[in-house]
Design a protein around this motif. Sequence first.
Motif, mmCIF file in Angstrom:
data_model
loop_
_atom_site.group_PDB
_atom_site.id
_atom_site.type_symbol
_atom_site.label_atom_id
_atom_site.label_comp_id
_atom_site.label_asym_id
_atom_site.label_seq_id
_atom_site.Cartn_x
_atom_site.Cartn_y
_atom_site.Cartn_z
ATOM 1 N N UNK A 62 -4.952 9.144 7.245
ATOM 2 C CA UNK A 62 -3.509 9.202 7.151
ATOM 3 C C UNK A 62 -2.835 8.133 6.316
ATOM 4 N N UNK A 63 -1.484 8.198 6.390
ATOM 5 C CA UNK A 63 -0.586 7.319 5.645
ATOM 6 C C UNK A 63 0.504 6.868 6.596
ATOM 7 N N UNK A 64 0.953 5.637 6.462
ATOM 8 C CA UNK A 64 2.069 5.121 7.257
ATOM 9 C C UNK A 64 3.185 4.705 6.309
ATOM 10 N N UNK A 65 4.425 5.070 6.639
ATOM 11 C CA UNK A 65 5.592 4.629 5.860
ATOM 12 C C UNK A 65 6.291 3.538 6.661
ATOM 13 N N UNK A 66 6.506 2.401 6.032
ATOM 14 C CA UNK A 66 7.070 1.242 6.739
ATOM 15 C C UNK A 66 7.858 0.379 5.759
ATOM 16 N N UNK A 67 8.752 -0.485 6.276
ATOM 17 C CA UNK A 67 9.403 -1.459 5.399
ATOM 18 C C UNK A 67 8.367 -2.393 4.771
ATOM 19 N N UNK A 68 8.681 -2.898 3.604
ATOM 20 C CA UNK A 68 7.756 -3.779 2.886
ATOM 21 C C UNK A 68 7.301 -4.957 3.749
ATOM 22 N N UNK A 69 8.226 -5.551 4.513
ATOM 23 C CA UNK A 69 7.860 -6.736 5.298
ATOM 24 C C UNK A 69 6.820 -6.412 6.362
ATOM 25 N N UNK A 70 6.882 -5.219 6.943
ATOM 26 C CA UNK A 70 5.898 -4.850 7.956
ATOM 27 C C UNK A 70 4.552 -4.546 7.318
ATOM 28 N N UNK A 71 4.585 -3.954 6.131
ATOM 29 C CA UNK A 71 3.332 -3.705 5.425
ATOM 30 C C UNK A 71 2.641 -5.035 5.118
ATOM 31 N N UNK A 72 3.413 -6.028 4.720
ATOM 32 C CA UNK A 72 2.841 -7.339 4.433
ATOM 33 C C UNK A 72 2.385 -8.037 5.708
ATOM 34 N N UNK A 73 3.158 -7.862 6.794
ATOM 35 C CA UNK A 73 2.807 -8.487 8.069
ATOM 36 C C UNK A 73 1.460 -7.992 8.574
ATOM 37 N N UNK A 74 1.193 -6.702 8.367
ATOM 38 C CA UNK A 74 -0.041 -6.098 8.876
ATOM 39 C C UNK A 74 -1.055 -5.834 7.758
ATOM 40 N N UNK A 75 -0.923 -6.573 6.663
ATOM 41 C CA UNK A 75 -1.827 -6.376 5.528
ATOM 42 C C UNK A 75 -3.271 -6.676 5.916
ATOM 43 N N UNK A 76 -4.185 -5.924 5.314
ATOM 44 C CA UNK A 76 -5.620 -6.143 5.509
ATOM 45 C C UNK A 76 -6.344 -5.624 4.270
ATOM 46 N N UNK A 77 -7.606 -6.014 4.116
ATOM 47 C CA UNK A 77 -8.333 -5.706 2.887
ATOM 48 C C UNK A 77 -8.592 -4.217 2.701
ATOM 49 N N UNK A 78 -8.688 -3.478 3.796
ATOM 50 C CA UNK A 78 -9.062 -2.070 3.676
ATOM 51 C C UNK A 78 -7.858 -1.131 3.577
ATOM 52 N N UNK A 79 -6.670 -1.666 3.361
ATOM 53 C CA UNK A 79 -5.499 -0.830 3.101
ATOM 54 C C UNK A 79 -4.751 -1.371 1.883
ATOM 55 N N UNK A 80 -3.895 -0.539 1.316
ATOM 56 C CA UNK A 80 -3.022 -0.931 0.214
ATOM 57 C C UNK A 80 -1.663 -0.301 0.469
ATOM 58 N N UNK A 81 -0.647 -0.788 -0.230
ATOM 59 C CA UNK A 81 0.663 -0.168 -0.086
ATOM 60 C C UNK A 81 1.322 -0.010 -1.445
ATOM 61 N N UNK A 82 2.144 1.037 -1.551
ATOM 62 C CA UNK A 82 2.860 1.334 -2.773
ATOM 63 C C UNK A 82 4.323 1.623 -2.434
ATOM 64 N N UNK A 83 5.267 1.095 -3.230
ATOM 65 C CA UNK A 83 6.689 1.383 -2.980
ATOM 66 C C UNK A 83 6.989 2.882 -3.054
ATOM 67 N N UNK A 84 7.872 3.319 -2.175
ATOM 68 C CA UNK A 84 8.344 4.710 -2.170
ATOM 69 C C UNK A 84 9.740 4.739 -2.768
ATOM 70 N N UNK A 85 9.863 5.298 -3.971
ATOM 71 C CA UNK A 85 11.147 5.265 -4.678
ATOM 72 C C UNK A 85 12.262 5.952 -3.906
#
Length: 246
Positions: A187-210
């Motif tokens: 799956x995929x999770x949509x979240x604010x940038x700060x939460x994506x950074x808070x829960x960052x880990x090596x096995x995931x990546x994030x991309x901005x949603x325009x």
Amino acid sequence: MARSGGSKSSRPARKGGRPAPRGGSASRSPAASAPRPARERASRPEAPDPARSFRLGVVPGATPGKWIAAWRERLPAVALELIPLTVDQQHAALTAGMVDAALVRLPLDAEQLHVIPLYTEVPVAVVPADSHLTAADELDLSDLSGEVVIVPRDDVLHPVVPGAVAPGFDAPETTADAVATVAAGVGVVIAPMSLARLHARRDVAHRPLRDGPPSTMALAWPREGDSPDVQAFVGIVRGRTPNSSR
């Protein structure tokens, strides 16, 4: 017989005929005679008062570090206590007096509160690190069509993704749990940038949603709980200098 003149004073006379004082003590300045310990005490910083504190509520993703540093510099005698809050708790914590002020996520019922919007966060899609979606620098919601979109119970964006696939499992309790599921390749999770950074880990990546749903951070405090300490923190957040007026 004439008396000897040796008994007369040999001190030089001042103008006007009065003799000059001995020792020069009358010429010392008042500043020079001030007690040194008193001057030293006046220069020492005020010690913190354990009976007085400022309670600041903070929801996940808020980053108050620079404001806390400014507070400690300007009000060293008032302890700043951070109170972690979930978004579900933020309104009750403010209206029940659990905190003096809080960094919150909008929307928020402002009937009993003062609310100052601070900034709006970019939404991102959190995907597995090896996902084909990482080939693009930015994504649109349409790019997530056909993907399993996971919405955790503490979701703050309420995303609507046309063509998304509903998960075949219960919603995770937290965004951190949802990101862990994505890290497992699901799956995929949509979240604010700060939460994506808070829960960052090596096995995931994030991309901005325009065209994804944004999230606005704000500072809020009770209308009936306004105080000099609250206004001091408001001033810090708004960038006022120590000598600025409201």
